[in-house]
Design an enzyme around this catalytic site. Sequence first.
Site, PDB file in Angstrom:
ATOM      1  N   CYS A  14      -5.202   1.342  -1.066  1.00 43.77           N
ATOM      2  CA  CYS A  14      -5.855   1.719  -2.070  1.00 43.77           C
ATOM      3  C   CYS A  14      -6.554   3.230  -1.713  1.00 43.77           C
ATOM      4  O   CYS A  14      -6.105   3.660  -0.495  1.00 43.77           O
ATOM      5  CB  CYS A  14      -6.822   0.969  -2.753  1.00 43.77           C
ATOM      6  SG  CYS A  14      -8.095   0.600  -1.843  1.00 43.77           S
ATOM      7  N   ASN A  17     -10.561   1.681   0.287  1.00 40.00           N
ATOM      8  CA  ASN A  17     -10.348   0.436   1.031  1.00 40.00           C
ATOM      9  C   ASN A  17     -11.754  -0.332   1.083  1.00 40.00           C
ATOM     10  O   ASN A  17     -12.283  -1.005   1.856  1.00 40.00           O
ATOM     11  CB  ASN A  17      -9.928   0.692   2.469  1.00 40.00           C
ATOM     12  CG  ASN A  17      -9.677  -0.600   3.316  1.00 40.00           C
ATOM     13  OD1 ASN A  17      -9.768  -0.732   4.515  1.00 40.00           O
ATOM     14  ND2 ASN A  17      -8.991  -1.591   2.464  1.00 40.00           N
ATOM     15  N   CYS A  19     -12.799  -1.268  -2.530  1.00 40.75           N
ATOM     16  CA  CYS A  19     -12.750  -1.997  -3.639  1.00 40.75           C
ATOM     17  C   CYS A  19     -11.356  -3.071  -3.841  1.00 40.75           C
ATOM     18  O   CYS A  19     -11.419  -4.245  -3.538  1.00 40.75           O
ATOM     19  CB  CYS A  19     -12.999  -1.300  -4.750  1.00 40.75           C
ATOM     20  SG  CYS A  19     -14.406  -0.370  -4.919  1.00 40.75           S
ATOM     21  N   ARG A  20     -10.398  -2.231  -4.254  1.00 40.47           N
ATOM     22  CA  ARG A  20      -9.030  -2.993  -4.819  1.00 40.47           C
ATOM     23  C   ARG A  20      -8.352  -3.509  -3.469  1.00 40.47           C
ATOM     24  O   ARG A  20      -8.019  -4.780  -3.508  1.00 40.47           O
ATOM     25  CB  ARG A  20      -8.188  -2.128  -5.541  1.00 40.47           C
ATOM     26  CG  ARG A  20      -8.769  -1.600  -6.771  1.00 40.47           C
ATOM     27  CD  ARG A  20      -8.101  -0.437  -7.387  1.00 40.47           C
ATOM     28  NE  ARG A  20      -8.306   0.828  -6.574  1.00 40.47           N
ATOM     29  CZ  ARG A  20      -7.695   1.926  -6.737  1.00 40.47           C
ATOM     30  NH1 ARG A  20      -6.723   1.910  -7.722  1.00 40.47           N
ATOM     31  NH2 ARG A  20      -7.951   2.966  -5.998  1.00 40.47           N
ATOM     32  N   SER A  21      -8.072  -2.931  -2.434  1.00 41.14           N
ATOM     33  CA  SER A  21      -7.166  -3.430  -1.354  1.00 41.14           C
ATOM     34  C   SER A  21      -7.746  -4.645  -0.649  1.00 41.14           C
ATOM     35  O   SER A  21      -7.219  -5.472  -0.205  1.00 41.14           O
ATOM     36  CB  SER A  21      -6.679  -2.470  -0.509  1.00 41.14           C
ATOM     37  OG  SER A  21      -7.569  -1.676   0.294  1.00 41.14           O
ATOM     38  N   ASP A 131      -8.912   1.667 -10.723  1.00 41.03           N
ATOM     39  CA  ASP A 131      -9.929   2.132  -9.645  1.00 41.03           C
ATOM     40  C   ASP A 131     -11.394   1.558 -10.334  1.00 41.03           C
ATOM     41  O   ASP A 131     -11.865   2.340 -11.154  1.00 41.03           O
ATOM     42  CB  ASP A 131     -10.122   3.566  -9.366  1.00 41.03           C
ATOM     43  CG  ASP A 131     -10.935   3.789  -8.125  1.00 41.03           C
ATOM     44  OD1 ASP A 131     -11.827   2.748  -7.839  1.00 41.03           O
ATOM     45  OD2 ASP A 131     -10.921   4.748  -7.599  1.00 41.03           O
TER      46      ASP A 131
END
Length: 162
Positions: A14, A17, A19-21, A131
């Site tokens: 993402c 690195n 939050c999402r990934s 995001d």
Amino acid sequence: MTVTNTAPAILFVCLGNICRSPLAEGIVRKRWSEQGSTDLPLLDSAGLGAWHQGDPPDGRAIRIAHENGYDISAQRARQIRSADFDRFDLILAMDRSTLVRLRDARSVEDSRAGLHLFLDYAQNRAADVPDPYYGDEADFRSVVTMIEQASKGLIARASGAI
Ligand code: 4NP
């Protein structure tokens, strides 16, 4: 019986690195160990940017992950590097703009990694995991739900893959 590990090495990417990934890595790691039909493959995550290099995931991501039974607190952010394109079989972008930037960053056309959208493995039609960094905890909860859905498809396909 010994299970041979033939599953692909996967990198989730993402922007930051944090939050999402990291959520994708943590959720896929736990679910693969419970549901995968192969040994756990190499799983990792990275960001396009280096702003959070060495940092743990965002506190909201850690908390919402924990609420849902995932521990991502030991992960540390890092920026994607050129060697990743040959170290992983699959590099999965959390949104379309990340995928475009990964394609630009890949210096060698025939590198080992295939570049795809993570949500290509989900049943629904969304392309992007939004995001949540400037959002609130509800946004993190919906990110976790989206990632859980895509994880099922990813594990089913990748653990049957050569
Ligand atoms: P992520 O969220 O890409 O899901 O980790 C973000 C985290 C940090 C920033 C942007 C997005 N940032 O600009 O610092």
